[in-house]
Design a protein around this motif. Structure first.
Motif, PDB file in Angstrom:
ATOM      1  N   ALA A  24      40.608  41.026  47.198  1.00 12.91           N
ATOM      2  CA  ALA A  24      39.810  40.172  46.443  1.00 12.91           C
ATOM      3  C   ALA A  24      38.430  40.038  47.209  1.00 12.91           C
ATOM      4  N   SER A  25      38.554  39.697  48.507  1.00 13.40           N
ATOM      5  CA  SER A  25      37.167  39.580  49.359  1.00 13.40           C
ATOM      6  C   SER A  25      36.203  40.714  49.172  1.00 13.40           C
ATOM      7  N   ARG A  26      36.873  41.830  49.472  1.00 11.76           N
ATOM      8  CA  ARG A  26      36.140  42.858  49.354  1.00 11.76           C
ATOM      9  C   ARG A  26      35.498  43.467  48.189  1.00 11.76           C
ATOM     10  N   VAL A  27      36.051  43.074  47.098  1.00 11.56           N
ATOM     11  CA  VAL A  27      35.714  43.399  45.602  1.00 11.56           C
ATOM     12  C   VAL A  27      34.507  42.361  45.259  1.00 11.56           C
ATOM     13  N   SER A  28      34.801  41.319  45.543  1.00 14.90           N
ATOM     14  CA  SER A  28      33.734  40.347  45.285  1.00 14.90           C
ATOM     15  C   SER A  28      32.421  40.275  46.254  1.00 14.90           C
ATOM     16  N   THR A  29      32.656  40.902  47.491  1.00 13.64           N
ATOM     17  CA  THR A  29      31.678  41.308  48.410  1.00 13.64           C
ATOM     18  C   THR A  29      30.793  42.566  47.880  1.00 13.64           C
ATOM     19  N   ALA A  30      31.362  43.466  47.192  1.00  9.31           N
ATOM     20  CA  ALA A  30      30.608  44.676  46.766  1.00  9.31           C
ATOM     21  C   ALA A  30      29.950  44.147  45.426  1.00  9.31           C
ATOM     22  N   HIS A  31      30.599  43.306  44.717  1.00 10.34           N
ATOM     23  CA  HIS A  31      29.787  42.737  43.254  1.00 10.34           C
ATOM     24  C   HIS A  31      28.762  42.162  43.526  1.00 10.34           C
ATOM     25  N   ALA A  32      28.726  41.201  44.822  1.00  5.91           N
ATOM     26  CA  ALA A  32      27.608  40.347  45.163  1.00  5.91           C
ATOM     27  C   ALA A  32      26.509  41.461  45.545  1.00  5.91           C
ATOM     28  N   ASN A  33      26.918  42.244  46.419  1.00  3.61           N
ATOM     29  CA  ASN A  33      25.850  43.336  46.888  1.00  3.61           C
ATOM     30  C   ASN A  33      25.079  43.946  45.978  1.00  3.61           C
ATOM     31  N   ALA A  34      25.787  44.563  44.659  1.00  6.23           N
ATOM     32  CA  ALA A  34      25.339  45.042  43.635  1.00  6.23           C
ATOM     33  C   ALA A  34      24.421  44.159  42.848  1.00  6.23           C
ATOM     34  N   VAL A  35      24.648  42.846  42.662  1.00  2.17           N
ATOM     35  CA  VAL A  35      23.789  42.024  41.640  1.00  2.17           C
ATOM     36  C   VAL A  35      22.595  41.958  42.669  1.00  2.17           C
ATOM     37  N   VAL A  36      22.585  41.579  43.990  1.00  6.49           N
ATOM     38  CA  VAL A  36      21.671  41.334  44.800  1.00  6.49           C
ATOM     39  C   VAL A  36      20.534  42.717  44.868  1.00  6.49           C
ATOM     40  N   SER A  37      21.225  43.825  44.969  1.00  4.66           N
ATOM     41  CA  SER A  37      20.439  45.102  44.874  1.00  4.66           C
ATOM     42  C   SER A  37      19.690  45.106  43.645  1.00  4.66           C
TER      43      SER A  37
END
Length: 67
Positions: A24-37
């Motif tokens: 869950a932590s890795r998925v949320s990190t990937a999602h946050a990175n995609a939003v910021v990008s």
């Protein structure tokens, strides 16, 4: 022309509580990175980008507070 054949994917979900938390932590990190990008690529002033990021954070915090 190539034919589109299905791709078979095997997914093994974590069996332990710690593994589920890590996933869950890795998925949320990937999602946050995609939003910021995505926000960084927008053609608008930095001030608007920061306001958008703040709005996203507020929405997430509001959703976490609701049942």
């Amino acid at each position: 022309m190539r034919t589109k054949e299905p791709i078979h994917v095997v997914l093994y979900s974590p069996a332990t509580q710690q593994g589920q938390h890590e996933l869950a932590s890795r998925v949320s990190t990937a999602h946050a990175n995609a939003v910021v990008s995505h926000i960084r690529k927008l053609n608008c002033p930095v001030r608007q980008k920061l306001a958008l990021i703040d709005a996203v954070i507020q929405i997430v915090q509001d959703q976490q507070g609701s049942p």
